[in-house]
Design a protein around this motif. Sequence first.
Motif, short mmCIF file in Angstrom:
data_model
loop_
_atom_site.label_atom_id
_atom_site.label_comp_id
_atom_site.label_asym_id
_atom_site.label_seq_id
_atom_site.Cartn_x
_atom_site.Cartn_y
_atom_site.Cartn_z
N PRO A 90 0.82 -1.22 0.00
CA PRO A 90 0.00 0.00 0.00
C PRO A 90 0.85 1.27 0.00
N PHE A 91 0.30 2.32 -0.62
CA PHE A 91 0.99 3.61 -0.62
C PHE A 91 -0.02 4.73 -0.75
N TYR A 92 0.42 5.94 -0.37
CA TYR A 92 -0.40 7.13 -0.52
C TYR A 92 -0.13 7.72 -1.90
N ASP A 93 -1.17 7.81 -2.71
CA ASP A 93 -1.05 8.23 -4.11
C ASP A 93 -1.36 9.71 -4.22
N ALA A 94 -0.34 10.54 -4.29
CA ALA A 94 -0.52 11.99 -4.23
C ALA A 94 -1.30 12.52 -5.43
N ASN A 95 -1.02 12.01 -6.62
CA ASN A 95 -1.70 12.54 -7.80
C ASN A 95 -2.82 11.62 -8.31
N GLY A 96 -3.07 10.52 -7.60
CA GLY A 96 -4.19 9.65 -7.94
C GLY A 96 -4.05 8.89 -9.23
N ASP A 97 -2.81 8.70 -9.72
CA ASP A 97 -2.65 8.01 -11.00
C ASP A 97 -2.46 6.50 -10.85
N GLY A 98 -2.42 6.03 -9.59
CA GLY A 98 -2.29 4.60 -9.36
C GLY A 98 -0.88 4.06 -9.54
N VAL A 99 0.09 4.95 -9.79
CA VAL A 99 1.47 4.53 -10.00
C VAL A 99 2.35 5.14 -8.91
N TYR A 100 3.19 4.32 -8.29
CA TYR A 100 4.06 4.79 -7.21
C TYR A 100 5.28 5.50 -7.79
N THR A 101 5.37 6.80 -7.55
CA THR A 101 6.48 7.61 -8.07
C THR A 101 7.07 8.45 -6.93
N PRO A 102 8.00 7.90 -6.15
CA PRO A 102 8.59 8.63 -5.02
C PRO A 102 9.47 9.77 -5.50
N GLU A 103 9.55 10.81 -4.69
CA GLU A 103 10.39 11.97 -4.99
C GLU A 103 11.21 12.31 -3.75
N PHE A 104 12.34 13.02 -3.97
CA PHE A 104 13.25 13.34 -2.89
C PHE A 104 13.61 14.83 -2.90
N ASN A 105 13.86 15.35 -1.71
CA ASN A 105 14.30 16.73 -1.56
C ASN A 105 15.79 16.85 -1.90
N SER A 106 16.27 18.08 -1.98
CA SER A 106 17.67 18.32 -2.34
C SER A 106 18.65 17.74 -1.32
N ASP A 107 18.21 17.61 -0.05
CA ASP A 107 19.09 17.04 0.97
C ASP A 107 19.04 15.52 1.01
N GLY A 108 18.28 14.91 0.09
CA GLY A 108 18.20 13.47 0.03
C GLY A 108 17.03 12.87 0.78
N SER A 109 16.35 13.66 1.60
CA SER A 109 15.20 13.15 2.35
C SER A 109 14.01 12.98 1.42
N PRO A 110 13.15 12.00 1.69
CA PRO A 110 12.01 11.78 0.80
C PRO A 110 10.93 12.84 1.00
N LYS A 111 10.29 13.22 -0.09
CA LYS A 111 9.11 14.07 0.00
C LYS A 111 7.94 13.23 0.48
N LEU A 112 7.13 13.81 1.36
CA LEU A 112 6.05 13.08 1.98
C LEU A 112 4.71 13.46 1.38
N TYR A 113 3.76 12.55 1.54
CA TYR A 113 2.39 12.79 1.10
C TYR A 113 1.80 13.96 1.92
N PRO A 114 1.07 14.91 1.33
CA PRO A 114 0.48 14.89 -0.02
C PRO A 114 1.34 15.53 -1.10
N GLU A 115 2.59 15.89 -0.76
CA GLU A 115 3.45 16.49 -1.78
C GLU A 115 3.90 15.45 -2.80
N ALA A 116 4.08 14.23 -2.37
CA ALA A 116 4.54 13.17 -3.27
C ALA A 116 4.00 11.84 -2.76
N ASP A 117 4.17 10.80 -3.57
CA ASP A 117 3.76 9.46 -3.16
C ASP A 117 4.61 8.99 -1.98
#
Length: 335
Positions: free
Chosen positions: A28-55
């Motif tokens: 399971p994952f939180y789908d930020a854009n509702g497209d049904g595809v898991y696409t994680p993103e990261f900040n410039s310091d390497g930390s992951p972006k969290l929902y609702p900004e990203a999956d």
Amino acid sequence: AVGTADIQQLRDWYRQDWIDWPTYKGAPFYDANGDGVYTPEFNSDGSPKLYPEADEPGYANGDQVVWMVCNDLSEATSSELAGAPPSGIELQTTLWAYKRSDAMGNIIFKQFRMIYKGRTETPANATIDSLHVCQWSDPDLGASGDDFCGCDTTLSLGYVYNSSSSDADFAGNGLPPAASGYDFFAGPLVPNEGSVGIFGLKQRDGFKNLGMSSFAFFAAGQTDEDPDQRSYNGTQQWWNLLRGFRPRPQYPAGERWVTPEGVPTMFRVPGDPVTGTGWIDANTGDRRILLVSGPTTLSLNDTVEVVVAVLAGMGADRLSSVSVLKFYDRFAQNA
């Protein structure tokens, strides 16, 4: 000593795990854009972006989430347990918990999804016509040889507690014995007009969730011992247990559990050890407990879901720990 390189290695592992979260297998994952595809993103310091900004991996707003998947397709592994051939069921398990100081912080939630995918020879119209779901446990509460167990049919709760005022493992840490148990928060979903059931943490009109249909325990060296392993006798003994019978005699029909008054029952030791009323456990030993919910049906490619809570509570002594455990259980059910 833990150095900078060790810390960075751990962070790298976390990052890769975040990227590799197996959504394609059902995680399971939180789908930020509702497209049904898991696409994680990261900040410039390497930390992951969290929902609702990203999956984001996760479920039910849990502060910690674990997911795993398995199946019974290995003939050797399946028969090693209780002698049964594989059926072709895939089991997806999501566990989550909350970092809180109240009762919810003493609970781990487990969502089981059983998908009947079948085997190559399974016919398209195949149906399992009497599926029972079991939460089995060998709950060594501190030292394993001094345990009692019980159930609360009004809460769908099965639990273990200490038989004496002191437990060697707890006492070694200056603590009274705790109590621990399992609750069917949401058993299998079945049609029921006018009711509202839960599936995937969402309400379903016209359905209800089955509760605990039976509770039992067995113990090595006592009257009802563990089912046989590596033999189909074990499968038949488990079939008895799942339907509220003693494991032996195993075929063609089992024997019901019997209360001290001689009344057949599907629930062992449902009394209240705190008040000392009803049928309560005796003859202390190493317990294996099983909570069962069923029956229901499962057709090929369909899914049965069950949510179980794992709870623990500690009071001032062994019996007040049972009271704390039931309080936590009611709190979580209301939540």
